[in-house]
Design a protein around this motif. Structure first.
Motif, PDB file in Angstrom:
ATOM      1  N   ALA A   1      -4.394   6.741  -8.400  1.00  0.00           N
ATOM      2  CA  ALA A   1      -3.972   5.785  -7.480  1.00  0.00           C
ATOM      3  C   ALA A   1      -5.232   5.601  -6.708  1.00  0.00           C
ATOM      4  CB  ALA A   1      -2.700   6.087  -6.730  1.00  0.00           C
TER       5      ALA A   1
ATOM      6  N   TYR B   1      -7.557   3.625  -8.352  1.00  0.00           N
ATOM      7  CA  TYR B   1      -7.274   2.142  -8.403  1.00  0.00           C
ATOM      8  C   TYR B   1      -7.702   1.534  -7.100  1.00  0.00           C
ATOM      9  CZ  TYR B   1      -4.103  -1.891  -9.121  1.00  0.00           C
ATOM     10  OH  TYR B   1      -3.388  -3.045  -9.453  1.00  0.00           O
ATOM     11  N   LEU B   2      -7.182   2.007  -5.997  1.00  0.00           N
ATOM     12  CA  LEU B   2      -7.781   1.561  -4.596  1.00  0.00           C
ATOM     13  C   LEU B   2      -9.111   1.243  -4.354  1.00  0.00           C
ATOM     14  CD1 LEU B   2      -4.901   3.191  -2.462  1.00  0.00           C
ATOM     15  CD2 LEU B   2      -4.841   1.001  -3.186  1.00  0.00           C
TER      16      LEU B   2
ATOM     17  N   ARG C   1     -10.901  -1.431  -5.708  1.00  0.00           N
ATOM     18  CA  ARG C   1     -10.514  -2.896  -5.107  1.00  0.00           C
ATOM     19  C   ARG C   1     -11.348  -3.022  -3.811  1.00  0.00           C
ATOM     20  NH1 ARG C   1      -9.120  -3.574  -9.497  1.00  0.00           N
ATOM     21  NH2 ARG C   1      -7.292  -3.933 -10.379  1.00  0.00           N
TER      22      ARG C   1
ATOM     23  N   LEU D   1     -11.905  -0.387  -1.328  1.00  0.00           N
ATOM     24  CA  LEU D   1     -11.375   0.478  -0.154  1.00  0.00           C
ATOM     25  C   LEU D   1     -12.254   1.661  -0.332  1.00  0.00           C
ATOM     26  CD1 LEU D   1      -7.619   0.520   0.065  1.00  0.00           C
ATOM     27  CD2 LEU D   1      -9.233  -0.324   1.767  1.00  0.00           C
TER      28      LEU D   1
ATOM     29  N   LEU E   1      -4.178   5.738   3.424  1.00  0.00           N
ATOM     30  CA  LEU E   1      -3.518   4.659   3.174  1.00  0.00           C
ATOM     31  C   LEU E   1      -2.174   5.357   2.297  1.00  0.00           C
ATOM     32  CD1 LEU E   1      -3.000   1.534   3.723  1.00  0.00           C
ATOM     33  CD2 LEU E   1      -4.013   1.282   1.256  1.00  0.00           C
TER      34      LEU E   1
ATOM     35  N   ALA F   1       1.741   6.206   3.521  1.00  0.00           N
ATOM     36  CA  ALA F   1       2.946   5.620   2.732  1.00  0.00           C
ATOM     37  C   ALA F   1       3.771   6.806   2.368  1.00  0.00           C
ATOM     38  CB  ALA F   1       2.347   5.051   1.340  1.00  0.00           C
TER      39      ALA F   1
ATOM     40  N   ASP G   1       8.017   6.902   4.354  1.00  0.00           N
ATOM     41  CA  ASP G   1       9.178   7.157   3.814  1.00  0.00           C
ATOM     42  C   ASP G   1      10.016   7.683   4.763  1.00  0.00           C
ATOM     43  OD1 ASP G   1       9.549   6.315   1.287  1.00  0.00           O
ATOM     44  OD2 ASP G   1       9.536   8.085   0.339  1.00  0.00           O
TER      45      ASP G   1
ATOM     46  N   PHE H   1      -7.049  -3.439 -14.687  1.00  0.00           N
ATOM     47  CA  PHE H   1      -6.717  -2.342 -15.214  1.00  0.00           C
ATOM     48  C   PHE H   1      -5.760  -2.553 -16.689  1.00  0.00           C
ATOM     49  CE2 PHE H   1      -7.625   1.376 -12.600  1.00  0.00           C
ATOM     50  CZ  PHE H   1      -8.534   0.948 -11.529  1.00  0.00           C
TER      51      PHE H   1
ATOM     52  N   PRO I   1      -2.012  -0.775 -15.075  1.00  0.00           N
ATOM     53  CA  PRO I   1      -2.070  -0.957 -13.530  1.00  0.00           C
ATOM     54  C   PRO I   1      -1.397   0.191 -12.992  1.00  0.00           C
ATOM     55  CG  PRO I   1      -1.887  -3.102 -14.413  1.00  0.00           C
ATOM     56  CD  PRO I   1      -1.712  -2.200 -15.481  1.00  0.00           C
ATOM     57  N   ILE I   2      -1.614   0.783 -11.838  1.00  0.00           N
ATOM     58  CA  ILE I   2      -1.036   1.969 -11.379  1.00  0.00           C
ATOM     59  C   ILE I   2      -0.103   1.619 -10.439  1.00  0.00           C
ATOM     60  CG2 ILE I   2      -1.430   4.315 -10.075  1.00  0.00           C
ATOM     61  CD1 ILE I   2      -3.139   3.855 -12.393  1.00  0.00           C
ATOM     62  N   GLU I   3       1.253   2.343 -10.365  1.00  0.00           N
ATOM     63  CA  GLU I   3       2.142   2.134  -9.393  1.00  0.00           C
ATOM     64  C   GLU I   3       2.129   2.915  -8.037  1.00  0.00           C
ATOM     65  OE1 GLU I   3       6.349   2.147 -10.481  1.00  0.00           O
ATOM     66  OE2 GLU I   3       5.949   1.274 -12.605  1.00  0.00           O
ATOM     67  N   ILE I   4       1.860   2.462  -6.975  1.00  0.00           N
ATOM     68  CA  ILE I   4       1.638   3.120  -5.814  1.00  0.00           C
ATOM     69  C   ILE I   4       2.634   3.139  -4.764  1.00  0.00           C
ATOM     70  CG2 ILE I   4      -0.248   3.849  -4.048  1.00  0.00           C
ATOM     71  CD1 ILE I   4      -2.248   2.287  -5.353  1.00  0.00           C
ATOM     72  N   PRO I   5       3.831   3.928  -4.743  1.00  0.00           N
ATOM     73  CA  PRO I   5       4.947   3.711  -4.016  1.00  0.00           C
ATOM     74  C   PRO I   5       4.692   3.669  -2.570  1.00  0.00           C
ATOM     75  CG  PRO I   5       5.317   5.267  -5.611  1.00  0.00           C
ATOM     76  CD  PRO I   5       3.812   4.801  -5.644  1.00  0.00           C
ATOM     77  N   GLY I   6       4.989   2.900  -1.736  1.00  0.00           N
ATOM     78  CA  GLY I   6       5.300   2.775  -0.170  1.00  0.00           C
ATOM     79  C   GLY I   6       3.609   2.026   0.273  1.00  0.00           C
ATOM     80  N   VAL I   7       2.868   2.070  -0.649  1.00  0.00           N
ATOM     81  CA  VAL I   7       1.503   1.326  -0.117  1.00  0.00           C
ATOM     82  C   VAL I   7       1.765  -0.247  -0.518  1.00  0.00           C
ATOM     83  CG1 VAL I   7      -1.107   0.835  -0.456  1.00  0.00           C
ATOM     84  CG2 VAL I   7       0.071   3.034  -0.546  1.00  0.00           C
TER      85      VAL I   7
ATOM     86  N   PHE J   1      -2.988  -3.517   1.698  1.00  0.00           N
ATOM     87  CA  PHE J   1      -3.935  -2.693   0.978  1.00  0.00           C
ATOM     88  C   PHE J   1      -4.931  -3.881   0.541  1.00  0.00           C
ATOM     89  CE2 PHE J   1      -3.505  -2.981  -3.454  1.00  0.00           C
ATOM     90  CZ  PHE J   1      -5.049  -3.158  -4.170  1.00  0.00           C
TER      91      PHE J   1
ATOM     92  N   VAL K   1       2.533  -1.671  -4.252  1.00  0.00           N
ATOM     93  CA  VAL K   1       1.911  -1.906  -5.041  1.00  0.00           C
ATOM     94  C   VAL K   1       2.445  -1.502  -6.517  1.00  0.00           C
ATOM     95  CG1 VAL K   1      -0.597  -1.438  -6.351  1.00  0.00           C
ATOM     96  CG2 VAL K   1      -0.212  -1.432  -3.937  1.00  0.00           C
ATOM     97  N   ASN K   2       2.774  -2.599  -7.434  1.00  0.00           N
ATOM     98  CA  ASN K   2       3.001  -2.366  -8.851  1.00  0.00           C
ATOM     99  C   ASN K   2       4.352  -1.714  -8.902  1.00  0.00           C
ATOM    100  OD1 ASN K   2       1.026  -3.811  -9.798  1.00  0.00           O
ATOM    101  ND2 ASN K   2      -0.368  -2.185  -9.769  1.00  0.00           N
TER     102      ASN K   2
ATOM    103  N   ASN L   1      -0.324  -9.419 -11.134  1.00  0.00           N
ATOM    104  CA  ASN L   1      -0.822  -9.018  -9.946  1.00  0.00           C
ATOM    105  C   ASN L   1      -2.272  -8.479  -9.980  1.00  0.00           C
ATOM    106  OD1 ASN L   1      -0.480  -8.177  -7.386  1.00  0.00           O
ATOM    107  ND2 ASN L   1       0.353  -6.048  -7.871  1.00  0.00           N
ATOM    108  N   GLU L   2      -2.697  -8.113 -11.275  1.00  0.00           N
ATOM    109  CA  GLU L   2      -4.000  -7.637 -11.351  1.00  0.00           C
ATOM    110  C   GLU L   2      -4.911  -9.147 -11.157  1.00  0.00           C
ATOM    111  OE1 GLU L   2      -3.558  -4.521 -11.248  1.00  0.00           O
ATOM    112  OE2 GLU L   2      -5.599  -4.484 -12.619  1.00  0.00           O
TER     113      GLU L   2
ATOM    114  N   GLN M   1      -4.859 -10.037  -7.455  1.00  0.00           N
ATOM    115  CA  GLN M   1      -5.717  -9.292  -6.777  1.00  0.00           C
ATOM    116  C   GLN M   1      -7.365  -9.823  -7.124  1.00  0.00           C
ATOM    117  OE1 GLN M   1      -5.357  -5.169  -7.171  1.00  0.00           O
ATOM    118  NE2 GLN M   1      -3.283  -4.962  -6.985  1.00  0.00           N
TER     119      GLN M   1
END
Lengths: 428, 250
Positions: free
Chosen positions: A375, A378-379, A382, A384, A392, A396, A400, B84, B87-93, B98, B142-143, B154-155, B158
């Motif tokens: 992750a 990935y960021l 983009r 960052l 970030l 996150a 929670d 990608f 694509p990566i899942e990023i919980p909470g972001v 971002f 994210v995802n 979504n890719e 972005q």
């Protein structure tokens, strides 16, 4: 030839060097505490409940009970539109306190409450003293604290903010609070623990809580004493039927912090929410010990604790859920998750379930790991920076828990501290 | 725009790219095809800056900069974008938060002012429409909980937001049904201009019915072994890769 005998040397708990104030609780409670303290030692890591927390640093010190003086509390004000009670070193400071509580609510210093029948009925009722050094110490020495009595059907219009400020060197505060929420009442309480010019000082606070039938109580608690101070907090809570109790504990600093949450759910259809987050660096040690004891059927409890542990700091989580034999149809969920940010940080996590009923739905889980590097990549892909990407993701992770706090001002206050202390940017 | 010369890359001591050459000019679309294990995704990963790969030889010039010398984020800031494969899942972001942070760091890198909240929202609305992405999805984590098709859209969303010079689409068609494929391809086509370029990495010819390539390259055993026009893709679809292997061994 002389014989060397390795007999254990009994070392009495003698933390208090000087105390010119008399404890204000009943003689009966004080006598009992005193005799318990005479017969026990400070717990060691051989004591199961203290397995991961060494108390040597506290035990090697001598503390003084003293009133302190704090001139400016503006930086400790968590939220403005509230009733505020300010305690310094465990003593109420009425000049710094503000707001007049509405009718139906008693809010007074415990040293004025001894003639109140509700106070005398409830104080010390559920708090275990046997083998409990800190509870006994508090009960014997407590000279002040707050008694809050929310009358039946009373809904507190604004939150009650209780600020505790620790000052000077080697001070001990034995703050003792009692909160009674009568039938159908509702209240929100915000607690903030801070320090000002305090070094090696110790807050040993006990709060007893009674949430009666269909009453709803929420406590948001921020612990932000400095990194040389010790803090042991015990919340002894009893819930009657149809009641809700929520506590959100946010630990932001402190040398050793131990939080004991003991929740006894004695009535049916109760909801219990325990949320906590701890964000550690340096040599901090934070230990959250929670017990939810389901003694009655048809109840629900949710527990979510998340922590970020950096440098050489240590986090401990020990969450225990009991479901007693007759407590059928219980839904109890418990989760603890940790992120380690350094190779030298430590997490000890121990979720436990003890179930004696056969028709229940319970789960518990614990994870400890590092940030997801995929992750982070990935960021970064983009645009960052690596630092921003990590910030970030930590934000996150912690958010929670923080999003469980409904009061926006409390959250903003926490975000501000996180920004100052860790350079994290969090937002609602 | 990008010139790759004699690129050798290995992972865990195993050489995957074995002397790859490729030049892409502004306004062009290049397709890279090839059998499993040929090194297609490795090429994408190496260009984006994945640290697991070791570059043993070769150069990559990206608009006058030594791409291999740049950190992942600086490659993105210079205008390289990787869509990608997974694509990566990023919980909470939050996707939006971002992206805004990323966009502003890119702008800062280029010496530009941060984008205002208002302009950013206008941009989100405009760009999410390009790939028919529900603005509600755009503002979620994210995802997280996105379907395969939503992740790929979504890719491209972005990509639209960051407006790169060079986009590398790594198997963007994998896992897409025909409708989603059309939407994603339309999005890519709308973003095409004479100043930017696209490298499409794919297994199948069908994506190239929608994104028409100027060149088709066959990547085999870590090298580009054949280059042609879009007809080459049709040939590969019909005849597979064996004939190329045979041609090679001659």
């Amino acid at each position: 030839m002389s014989e060397i005998i390795n007999a254990p040397v009994f070392k009495k708990v003698e933390l208090i060097l000087k105390n010119e104030f008399e404890g204000v609780l009943s003689e009966e409670l004080k006598t009992k505490s005193s005799s318990i303290l005479d017969g026990i030692q400070m717990p060691t890591t051989r004591t199961e409940a203290w397995k991961y927390t060494r108390l040597g640093k506290i035990n090697n010190k001598k503390f003084t009970v003293r009133k302190g003086d704090v001139s400016d509390i503006s930086s400790f004000i968590i939220t403005k539109d509230v009733y505020t009670l300010v305690f310094v070193n465990g003593f109420l400071n009425s000049t710094l306190s503000s707001g007049t509580l509405p009718e139906g609510i008693i809010c007074q210093s415990i040293n004025e409450a001894n003639s109140d029948s509700t106070f005398t009925k409830y104080i010390g009722q559920n708090l275990r003293l046997e083998e409990e050094v800190f509870n006994s110490l508090n009960t014997l020495n407590s000279a002040d604290g707050v008694f809050i009595h929310i009358g039946s059907k009373v809904i507190l219009d604004k939150p009650l903010q209780i600020l505790h400020i620790l000052s000077e060197t080697n001070t001990i505060s034995n703050l003792r609070n009692l909160i009674v929420c009568e039938k159908n009442s509702e209240a929100k309480i915000i607690q903030g623990y801070f320090s000002e010019n305090a070094t090696d000082s110790f807050t040993n606070v006990v709060t007893e809580v009674f949430v009666e039938e269909n009453a709803h109580l929420t406590i948001d608690k921020i612990q932000y004493e400095n990194d040389s101070c010790y803090h042991v907090a015990t919340e002894q809570v009893q819930q009657e039927k149809n009641s809700t109790f929520t506590i959100n504990t946010v630990t932001l600093n402190g040398a050793i912090v131990r939080n004991n949450l003991n929740i006894e759910v004695v009535g049916q259809n109760c909801l219990t929410n325990l949320n906590g987050t701890y964000l550690l660096k340096g040599n901090q040690h934070v230990d959250n010990h929670t017990i939810v004891d389901h003694k009655a059927p048809n109840c629900e409890s949710h527990e979510l604790y998340k922590g970020v542990v950096n440098d050489q700091s240590t986090a401990v989580f020990n969450g225990k859920v009991f479901v007693r034999k007759d407590a059928q149809k219980i839904n109890a969920f418990q989760s603890n998750a940790n992120v380690l940010l350094s190779d030298e940080s430590t997490v000890n996590s121990k979720p436990e379930l003890e179930i004696y009923a056969d028709d229940v739905k319970c789960s518990h889980g614990s994870t400890t790991g590092q940030l997801d590097e995929e992750a982070v990549f990935y960021l970064r892909a983009r645009g960052l920076s690596e630092k921003s990407a990590r910030k970030l993701m930590i934000g996150a992770f912690v958010n929670d828990v923080l999003k469980k706090i409904e009061n926006e001002e409390v959250k903003t206050f926490i975000f501000e501290i996180l920004h100052q202390r860790f350079d994290w940017e969090l937002s609602n | 725009m990008i010139t790759i010369k004699n690129l050798h890359a290995s992972i865990d001591g195993k050489e995957i790219l074995k002397g790859l050459n490729l030049e892409v000019k502004p306004g062009e679309v290049h397709a890279i095809m090839g059998p499993n294990g040929a090194g297609k995704s490795t090429l994408a990963s190496v260009l984006a800056g994945r640290e697991e790969y070791e570059i043993t030889e070769g150069t990559v010039d990206f608009d006058g900069k030594d791409l291999l010398d740049l950190k992942t984020e600086d490659r993105a800031r210079e205008g390289l974008f990787l869509a990608f494969q997974y694509p990566i899942e990023i919980p909470g972001v939050s996707n939006i938060n971002f992206l805004r942070a990323a966009l502003n760091e890119i702008r800062e890198y280029r010496g530009e002012e941060p984008i205002s909240a208002k302009d950013f929202l206008i941009l989100v609305r405009e760009k999410s429409a390009i790939v028919e992405l529900d603005p509600k999805l755009a503002s979620r984590s994210v995802n997280e909980g996105f379907s395969g098709g939503e992740k790929k859209r979504n890719e491209i969303f972005q990509m639209a937001m960051l407006n790169p010079k060079l986009a590398i689409l790594d198997e963007t068609d994998s896992g897409l049904d025909i409708d989603a494929l059309r939407i994603v391809a339309n999005g890519v086509n709308k973003l095409k201009s004479k100043d930017n370029a696209t490298i499409v990495i794919t297994h199948y010819q069908r994506l190239l019915d929608y994104i028409i390539p100027d060149f088709v390259h066959v990547l085999y055993d870590g090298k580009i072994v054949k280059t042609g026009t879009k007809e080459l893709a049709l040939d590969l679809e019909e005849r597979g890769y064996d004939w190329i292997k045979e041609e090679m061994s001659l």
